[in-house]
Motif scaffolding. Sequence first.
Motif, mmCIF file in Angstrom:
data_model
loop_
_atom_site.group_PDB
_atom_site.id
_atom_site.type_symbol
_atom_site.label_atom_id
_atom_site.label_comp_id
_atom_site.label_asym_id
_atom_site.label_seq_id
_atom_site.Cartn_x
_atom_site.Cartn_y
_atom_site.Cartn_z
ATOM 1 N N PRO A 108 1.030 -1.187 -0.070
ATOM 2 C CA PRO A 108 0.108 0.206 -0.017
ATOM 3 C C PRO A 108 0.852 1.222 0.154
ATOM 4 C CG PRO A 108 0.107 -0.896 2.186
ATOM 5 C CD PRO A 108 0.922 -1.787 1.429
ATOM 6 N N VAL A 109 0.536 2.260 -0.848
ATOM 7 C CA VAL A 109 1.473 3.330 -0.981
ATOM 8 C C VAL A 109 0.537 4.616 -1.091
ATOM 9 C CG1 VAL A 109 3.036 4.540 -2.527
ATOM 10 C CG2 VAL A 109 2.939 1.856 -2.609
ATOM 11 N N PHE A 110 0.997 5.843 -0.180
ATOM 12 C CA PHE A 110 0.153 6.831 -0.070
ATOM 13 C C PHE A 110 1.143 8.025 -0.507
ATOM 14 C CE2 PHE A 110 -1.387 10.529 2.165
ATOM 15 C CZ PHE A 110 -2.707 10.586 1.903
ATOM 16 N N ILE A 111 0.663 8.677 -1.589
ATOM 17 C CA ILE A 111 1.400 9.675 -2.291
ATOM 18 C C ILE A 111 0.732 11.026 -1.716
ATOM 19 C CG2 ILE A 111 2.326 10.721 -4.301
ATOM 20 C CD1 ILE A 111 2.242 7.838 -5.452
ATOM 21 N N SER A 112 1.582 11.980 -1.336
ATOM 22 C CA SER A 112 0.975 13.261 -0.924
ATOM 23 C C SER A 112 0.868 14.354 -1.957
ATOM 24 C CB SER A 112 1.902 13.928 0.431
ATOM 25 O OG SER A 112 1.387 15.303 0.540
ATOM 26 N N ILE A 113 0.057 14.896 -1.927
ATOM 27 C CA ILE A 113 -0.416 16.206 -2.875
ATOM 28 C C ILE A 113 -0.271 17.449 -2.211
ATOM 29 C CG2 ILE A 113 -1.189 14.952 -4.902
ATOM 30 C CD1 ILE A 113 -3.580 16.460 -2.377
ATOM 31 N N ASP A 114 0.264 17.256 -0.814
ATOM 32 C CA ASP A 114 0.187 18.758 -0.207
ATOM 33 C C ASP A 114 1.804 18.583 0.441
ATOM 34 O OD1 ASP A 114 -0.144 20.540 1.481
ATOM 35 O OD2 ASP A 114 -0.906 19.479 3.232
ATOM 36 N N PRO A 115 3.020 18.723 -0.424
ATOM 37 C CA PRO A 115 4.173 18.674 -0.051
ATOM 38 C C PRO A 115 4.569 19.603 0.942
ATOM 39 C CG PRO A 115 4.134 19.381 -2.294
ATOM 40 C CD PRO A 115 2.769 18.963 -1.780
ATOM 41 N N ASP A 116 3.921 20.869 0.854
ATOM 42 C CA ASP A 116 4.285 21.825 1.784
ATOM 43 C C ASP A 116 4.017 21.526 3.325
ATOM 44 O OD1 ASP A 116 4.926 23.537 -0.256
ATOM 45 O OD2 ASP A 116 2.883 24.548 -0.394
ATOM 46 N N ARG A 117 3.168 20.809 3.624
ATOM 47 C CA ARG A 117 3.053 20.379 4.921
ATOM 48 C C ARG A 117 3.615 18.872 5.288
ATOM 49 N NH1 ARG A 117 -3.161 22.158 6.173
ATOM 50 N NH2 ARG A 117 -3.422 20.844 4.182
ATOM 51 N N ASP A 118 3.333 17.934 4.390
ATOM 52 C CA ASP A 118 3.603 16.686 4.555
ATOM 53 C C ASP A 118 4.970 16.356 4.164
ATOM 54 O OD1 ASP A 118 0.987 16.010 4.847
ATOM 55 O OD2 ASP A 118 0.473 15.381 3.026
ATOM 56 N N SER A 119 5.785 16.350 5.313
ATOM 57 C CA SER A 119 7.198 16.016 5.385
ATOM 58 C C SER A 119 7.283 14.671 5.470
ATOM 59 C CB SER A 119 7.709 16.716 6.498
ATOM 60 O OG SER A 119 7.553 16.501 7.767
ATOM 61 N N PRO A 120 8.314 14.177 5.229
ATOM 62 C CA PRO A 120 8.595 12.658 5.519
ATOM 63 C C PRO A 120 8.210 12.139 7.092
ATOM 64 C CG PRO A 120 10.436 13.306 4.303
ATOM 65 C CD PRO A 120 9.707 14.623 4.517
ATOM 66 N N GLU A 121 8.591 13.185 7.850
ATOM 67 C CA GLU A 121 8.128 12.706 9.436
ATOM 68 C C GLU A 121 6.656 12.815 9.453
ATOM 69 O OE1 GLU A 121 12.346 14.262 9.156
ATOM 70 O OE2 GLU A 121 10.188 15.390 8.519
ATOM 71 N N VAL A 122 6.032 13.664 8.875
ATOM 72 C CA VAL A 122 4.679 13.679 8.876
ATOM 73 C C VAL A 122 3.958 12.354 8.094
ATOM 74 C CG1 VAL A 122 2.412 14.791 8.307
ATOM 75 C CG2 VAL A 122 4.448 16.130 9.364
#
Length: 209
Positions: A108-122
């Motif tokens: 299962p893979v979740f790709i963020s479309i909100d890179p400004d807030r979705d850091s690797p840690e988040v």
Amino acid sequence: MTRTIAIIAALAAIGLMGALYVLTMRSGGADQFAQCRTAQVAGGASAIGGPFTLVDENGQTVTDADVIDQPALLYFGFTYCPDVCPLDSARNAEAVDILEERGTMVKPVFISIDPDRDSPEVMKEFTDNLHPRMLGLTGTPEQVKAASQAYRTYYQKQEPEEGDEEFYLVDHSTFTYLVLPEHGFVEFFRRSTSAEEMAEQVQCFIDAS
């Protein structure tokens, strides 16, 4: 917000279905996945999917070849999503568990479309709460845009609330994509597909590959 996403998803579905129909008209041999499909999708649908470079939840730069090293379910969303993304991702995680119980491993893979807030840690915190094997991917705005365009997804940042630049929502399409290492994109799933139905279809594609 949910209604807005539903409208966007419906419009995106029409466009995607049209693209997939065109793909089925291409010349070539018989579709090895014909018995698995619920939509008019041709095997090896080259117009959807493709190369991407992103950053995983551990801060490592990865490519599509690194990510799609086994059958995978890809979903484009954002961690601050209040309802749709968590529900869809939980459904995907449940389908993965059903398949694993049968001896079939799917990533299962979740790709963020909100890179400004979705850091690797988040991303790591978000995916770890959903499934121990779920991989979170983010990147620069340019990297995320390229990955989204490859899979013909839609997203649009809403204007933040006055006085709070960090609080905003992102409208986005809500498809989940099944990709196979040797074939690339082979099928998409709508929000209405249950975990059990998804598991059955994924198993069919894997068995036929």
